[in-house]
Design a protein around this motif. Structure first.
Motif, PDB file in Angstrom:
ATOM      1  N   SER A  27     -16.216  32.952  14.089  1.00 26.65           N
ATOM      2  CA  SER A  27     -15.803  32.176  15.193  1.00 26.65           C
ATOM      3  C   SER A  27     -14.393  32.582  15.670  1.00 26.65           C
ATOM      4  O   SER A  27     -13.433  33.158  14.814  1.00 26.65           O
ATOM      5  CB  SER A  27     -15.885  30.716  15.074  1.00 26.65           C
ATOM      6  N   PRO A  28     -14.039  32.045  16.934  1.00 25.30           N
ATOM      7  CA  PRO A  28     -12.711  32.391  17.163  1.00 25.30           C
ATOM      8  C   PRO A  28     -11.480  32.120  16.448  1.00 25.30           C
ATOM      9  O   PRO A  28     -11.596  30.912  15.907  1.00 25.30           O
ATOM     10  CB  PRO A  28     -12.480  31.412  18.695  1.00 25.30           C
ATOM     11  N   LEU A  29     -10.605  33.005  15.954  1.00 25.51           N
ATOM     12  CA  LEU A  29      -9.813  32.715  14.870  1.00 25.51           C
ATOM     13  C   LEU A  29      -8.305  32.958  15.034  1.00 25.51           C
ATOM     14  O   LEU A  29      -7.901  33.969  16.007  1.00 25.51           O
ATOM     15  CB  LEU A  29     -10.182  33.589  13.749  1.00 25.51           C
ATOM     16  N   LEU A  43       0.168  43.502   6.741  1.00 18.30           N
ATOM     17  CA  LEU A  43      -0.053  44.896   6.190  1.00 18.30           C
ATOM     18  C   LEU A  43      -1.579  45.157   6.052  1.00 18.30           C
ATOM     19  O   LEU A  43      -1.930  46.347   6.256  1.00 18.30           O
ATOM     20  CB  LEU A  43       0.482  44.873   5.013  1.00 18.30           C
ATOM     21  N   PHE A  44      -2.519  44.285   6.077  1.00 16.03           N
ATOM     22  CA  PHE A  44      -3.882  44.363   5.949  1.00 16.03           C
ATOM     23  C   PHE A  44      -4.556  44.199   7.263  1.00 16.03           C
ATOM     24  O   PHE A  44      -5.316  44.917   7.697  1.00 16.03           O
ATOM     25  CB  PHE A  44      -4.467  43.402   4.907  1.00 16.03           C
ATOM     26  N   LEU A  45      -3.961  43.256   8.190  1.00 15.53           N
ATOM     27  CA  LEU A  45      -4.642  42.958   9.480  1.00 15.53           C
ATOM     28  C   LEU A  45      -4.395  44.069  10.316  1.00 15.53           C
ATOM     29  O   LEU A  45      -4.764  44.015  11.465  1.00 15.53           O
ATOM     30  CB  LEU A  45      -4.687  41.569   9.905  1.00 15.53           C
ATOM     31  N   LYS A  46      -3.293  44.703  10.506  1.00 20.72           N
ATOM     32  CA  LYS A  46      -2.622  45.613  11.277  1.00 20.72           C
ATOM     33  C   LYS A  46      -2.436  45.181  12.753  1.00 20.72           C
ATOM     34  O   LYS A  46      -3.320  45.632  13.634  1.00 20.72           O
ATOM     35  CB  LYS A  46      -3.544  46.884  11.124  1.00 20.72           C
ATOM     36  N   LYS A 125      -2.464  40.735  17.985  1.00 20.37           N
ATOM     37  CA  LYS A 125      -3.899  40.817  18.050  1.00 20.37           C
ATOM     38  C   LYS A 125      -4.365  41.701  16.906  1.00 20.37           C
ATOM     39  O   LYS A 125      -3.843  42.621  16.906  1.00 20.37           O
ATOM     40  CB  LYS A 125      -4.728  41.153  19.387  1.00 20.37           C
ATOM     41  N   SER A 126      -5.245  41.079  16.369  1.00 29.59           N
ATOM     42  CA  SER A 126      -5.934  41.822  15.188  1.00 29.59           C
ATOM     43  C   SER A 126      -7.537  41.735  15.371  1.00 29.59           C
ATOM     44  O   SER A 126      -8.036  40.595  15.084  1.00 29.59           O
ATOM     45  CB  SER A 126      -5.385  41.254  13.874  1.00 29.59           C
ATOM     46  N   SER A 127      -8.046  42.814  15.560  1.00 31.18           N
ATOM     47  CA  SER A 127      -9.779  43.003  15.572  1.00 31.18           C
ATOM     48  C   SER A 127     -10.320  41.822  16.683  1.00 31.18           C
ATOM     49  O   SER A 127     -11.194  41.091  16.156  1.00 31.18           O
ATOM     50  CB  SER A 127     -10.297  42.911  14.387  1.00 31.18           C
ATOM     51  N   GLY A 128      -9.696  41.709  17.636  1.00 29.82           N
ATOM     52  CA  GLY A 128     -10.056  40.391  18.673  1.00 29.82           C
ATOM     53  C   GLY A 128      -9.493  38.881  18.270  1.00 29.82           C
ATOM     54  O   GLY A 128      -9.620  38.255  19.057  1.00 29.82           O
TER      55      GLY A 128
END
Ligand code: SF4
Ligand code: SF4
Length: 286
Positions: A27-29, A43-46, A125-128
């Motif tokens: 869900s939106p996050l 560093l992980f979510l880039k 933004k990270s993957s939406g």
């Protein structure tokens, strides 16, 4: 809903758990890194399309000519950040907590709002999903004001998005600040004597907040049973066990999100996500 991923000590895998959850959230996050002294989640979510703004705290700026040395401000300040020594009004901006009390009560209007830089708030933004992190100014002693500012900004947006917070490790003010507004707390630990010691401290610090809390046992398979025994004794649900596995460590060291790099972790994190959502919704509907 607000979910805080916390741990009694650093190095338990809290940030990789946060990153894994954020990357499978359905869900939106907004993923929020409140570990502002050492932010690592990016560093992980880039995240991309990063925007940076500077954050400040309001501190008193004195006008000596107007001050009559009545000492009202010094008597009010609980942090000794303003003082009158003889005929001199002294301020210590680094010790100021920004409550604004002295400015409000000064009868001579001798104190005006000034500012001290806290650090930066960086969003992207990270993957939406949305991503926000704080980075404390080098030399700044207090991280809670920056953390609170990030949370206030997010709350002001009145968004329907869930928040997943990567909390600073430990049980002092910054950790409490990070979990304070959460609907659910996930405690990440490892089944070792050190892990047990700090897990117990975290549970003792957070349980008076009366929020649903569950454990994630990282590096399961090493150490001893003390964390499991403690969870059983205190009725703390174990929401996930992440095995001690070279593939997980390799993913971590390469900056990959473990849940994507190690396929067998997917059901573990899906189940963790469901447990968190369930626990938070039970409280909301109680
Ligand atoms: S309250 Fe105002 S007038 Fe009184 S000592 Fe403080 S700054 Fe000066
Ligand atoms: S703003 Fe609050 S904390 Fe800062 S000097 Fe004034 S009374 Fe003290």
């Amino acid at each position: 809903m607000i979910y805080a991923i916390a741990s009694g000590k650093g190095g338990t895998g809290k940030t990789t758990v946060t990153a894994s959850l954020a990357s499978i959230w359905d869900s939106p996050l907004t993923a929020v890194d409140l570990d502002v002294e050492e932010p690592h989640l990016h560093l992980f979510l880039k995240p991309e399309n990063m925007r940076t703004s500077e954050a400040y705290i309001e501190v008193p700026e004195p006008d000596e000519d107007k001050c009559n040395k009545c000492r009202a401000c010094a008597e009010l300040c609980q942090f000794k950040a303003i003082s009158v020594m003889g005929d001199t009004l002294l301020t210590f901006p680094e010790m100021c907590h920004g409550c604004g009390g002295c400015i409000a009560i000064c009868p001579e209007k001798a104190l005006q709002p000034g500012k001290r830089e806290l650090g930066e708030i960086i969003s992207g933004k990270s993957s939406g999903n949305d991503f926000v992190m704080g980075r404390l100014r080098i030399g700044e002693a207090m991280s809670p004001p920056l953390m609170k500012q990030i949370m206030n900004d997010l709350m002001e947006n009145d968004s329907e998005e869930d928040l997943i917070i990567d909390a600073p490790p430990g049980v002092s003010c910054p950790a409490i600040t990070a979990v304070m507004r959460a609907d659910c707390i996930v405690l990440v630990t490892e089944p070792t004597p050190f892990g047990m010691h700090d897990f117990k401290l975290a549970w003792e610090a957070f349980s008076p907040l009366d929020k649903p809390m569950g454990a994630v046992i990282n590096r399961a398979g090493i150490g001893d049973n003390s964390v499991y025994d403690f969870c059983q004794k205190k009725d703390i649900p174990i929401w996930a066990e992440i095995p001690y596995d070279r593939a997980v460590a390799k993913a971590y060291s390469n900056g990959y999100i473990p849940v994507h790099a190690v396929a067998k972790l997917k059901p573990t994190f899906e189940s963790l996500k469901q447990s968190m959502k369930q626990a938070a919704s039970e409280v909301t509907h109680a």
